[in-house]
Structure formats: structure tokens, C-alpha cells
Design a protein around this motif. Structure first.
Motif, mmCIF file in Angstrom:
data_model
loop_
_atom_site.group_PDB
_atom_site.id
_atom_site.type_symbol
_atom_site.label_atom_id
_atom_site.label_comp_id
_atom_site.label_asym_id
_atom_site.label_seq_id
_atom_site.Cartn_x
_atom_site.Cartn_y
_atom_site.Cartn_z
ATOM 1 N N ALA A 101 0.851 -0.907 -0.066
ATOM 2 C CA ALA A 101 0.016 -0.185 0.089
ATOM 3 C C ALA A 101 0.838 1.248 -0.004
ATOM 4 C CB ALA A 101 -0.708 -0.083 1.290
ATOM 5 N N ARG A 102 2.015 1.139 0.774
ATOM 6 C CA ARG A 102 2.847 2.510 0.782
ATOM 7 C C ARG A 102 3.531 2.638 -0.589
ATOM 8 N NH1 ARG A 102 7.458 1.077 4.512
ATOM 9 N NH2 ARG A 102 5.549 0.393 5.563
ATOM 10 N N TRP A 103 3.854 1.626 -1.266
ATOM 11 C CA TRP A 103 4.488 1.552 -2.497
ATOM 12 C C TRP A 103 3.623 2.287 -3.651
ATOM 13 C CZ3 TRP A 103 7.436 -3.784 -2.949
ATOM 14 C CH2 TRP A 103 8.455 -3.727 -2.167
ATOM 15 N N TYR A 104 2.504 1.755 -3.821
ATOM 16 C CA TYR A 104 1.118 1.993 -4.565
ATOM 17 C C TYR A 104 0.943 3.642 -4.042
ATOM 18 C CZ TYR A 104 -2.723 2.290 -7.464
ATOM 19 O OH TYR A 104 -3.723 2.622 -8.126
ATOM 20 N N ASP A 105 0.945 3.920 -3.072
ATOM 21 C CA ASP A 105 0.616 5.415 -2.452
ATOM 22 C C ASP A 105 1.593 6.371 -3.003
ATOM 23 O OD1 ASP A 105 -0.735 7.450 -1.449
ATOM 24 O OD2 ASP A 105 0.555 7.435 0.201
ATOM 25 N N ARG A 106 3.043 5.812 -2.756
ATOM 26 C CA ARG A 106 4.164 6.805 -3.301
ATOM 27 C C ARG A 106 4.180 6.743 -4.698
ATOM 28 N NH1 ARG A 106 8.855 3.849 -1.263
ATOM 29 N NH2 ARG A 106 8.328 4.935 0.952
ATOM 30 N N HIS A 107 3.660 5.704 -5.557
ATOM 31 C CA HIS A 107 3.818 5.897 -6.980
ATOM 32 C C HIS A 107 2.620 6.859 -7.560
ATOM 33 C CE1 HIS A 107 3.014 4.597 -11.274
ATOM 34 N NE2 HIS A 107 1.617 4.236 -10.958
ATOM 35 N N LEU A 108 1.392 6.813 -6.714
ATOM 36 C CA LEU A 108 0.154 7.690 -7.013
ATOM 37 C C LEU A 108 0.733 9.247 -6.722
ATOM 38 C CD1 LEU A 108 -2.902 6.007 -5.967
ATOM 39 C CD2 LEU A 108 -1.970 6.234 -8.237
ATOM 40 N N GLN A 109 1.530 9.565 -5.595
ATOM 41 C CA GLN A 109 1.943 10.569 -5.313
ATOM 42 C C GLN A 109 2.948 11.184 -6.539
ATOM 43 O OE1 GLN A 109 3.475 10.923 -1.417
ATOM 44 N NE2 GLN A 109 1.740 9.872 -0.579
ATOM 45 N N ARG A 110 3.782 10.428 -6.988
ATOM 46 C CA ARG A 110 4.637 10.865 -8.032
ATOM 47 C C ARG A 110 4.062 10.949 -9.339
ATOM 48 N NH1 ARG A 110 9.418 6.736 -6.297
ATOM 49 N NH2 ARG A 110 10.416 8.070 -4.529
#
Length: 67
Positions: free
Chosen positions: A26-35
Motif C-alpha cells: 500500500a505504501r509503494w502504491y501510494d508513493r507511485h500515485l503521489q509521484r
């Protein structure tokens, strides 16, 4: 009592491991979306944030697992 008939035999010794993995994903996916969102911000707003287009390109070029 054998281990096959033990009520604990079917349980993982560390059930929280699955939650940790889900949290990491979930953290990785959130980081991807933020970028992705960061890449869409216009230059005027980037200046307000104190960022340059080069800063954004550098951040967006990172792999999703890298903070």
C-alpha cells in the motif's frame, strides 16, 4: 498429539507478516500515485512548493520502492 492434529498447525506463527506485506504494498502504491500527481503540477505551483521541474523529474525517475 501430533503437529498435524494441533489446532495451531494450520496457523502461521507470525500472522502479522501478511499485514506488514500489505502495508508495504500500500505504501509503494501510494508513493507511485503521489509521484504521478507531482508530475502533473504546473510550474507556478512548483515554485510555491520550492521545487523545480528538475526536482520533479528526479523524484519521478525513482523506482516506487525507493523513498
Amino acid at each position: 498429539m501430533t503437529s498435524a492434529s494441533s489446532p495451531l498447525a494450520s496457523r502461521s506463527p507470525f500472522p502479522f507478516v501478511a499485514w506488514v506485506r500489505l502495508g508495504l504494498l500500500a505504501r509503494w502504491y501510494d508513493r507511485h500515485l503521489q509521484r504521478l500527481d507531482l508530475a502533473e503540477i504546473d510550474d507556478h505551483l512548483l515554485r510555491d512548493l520550492g521545487l523545480t521541474r528538475q526536482d520533479v523529474r528526479r523524484e519521478c525517475a525513482k523506482p516506487f520502492w525507493q523513498a
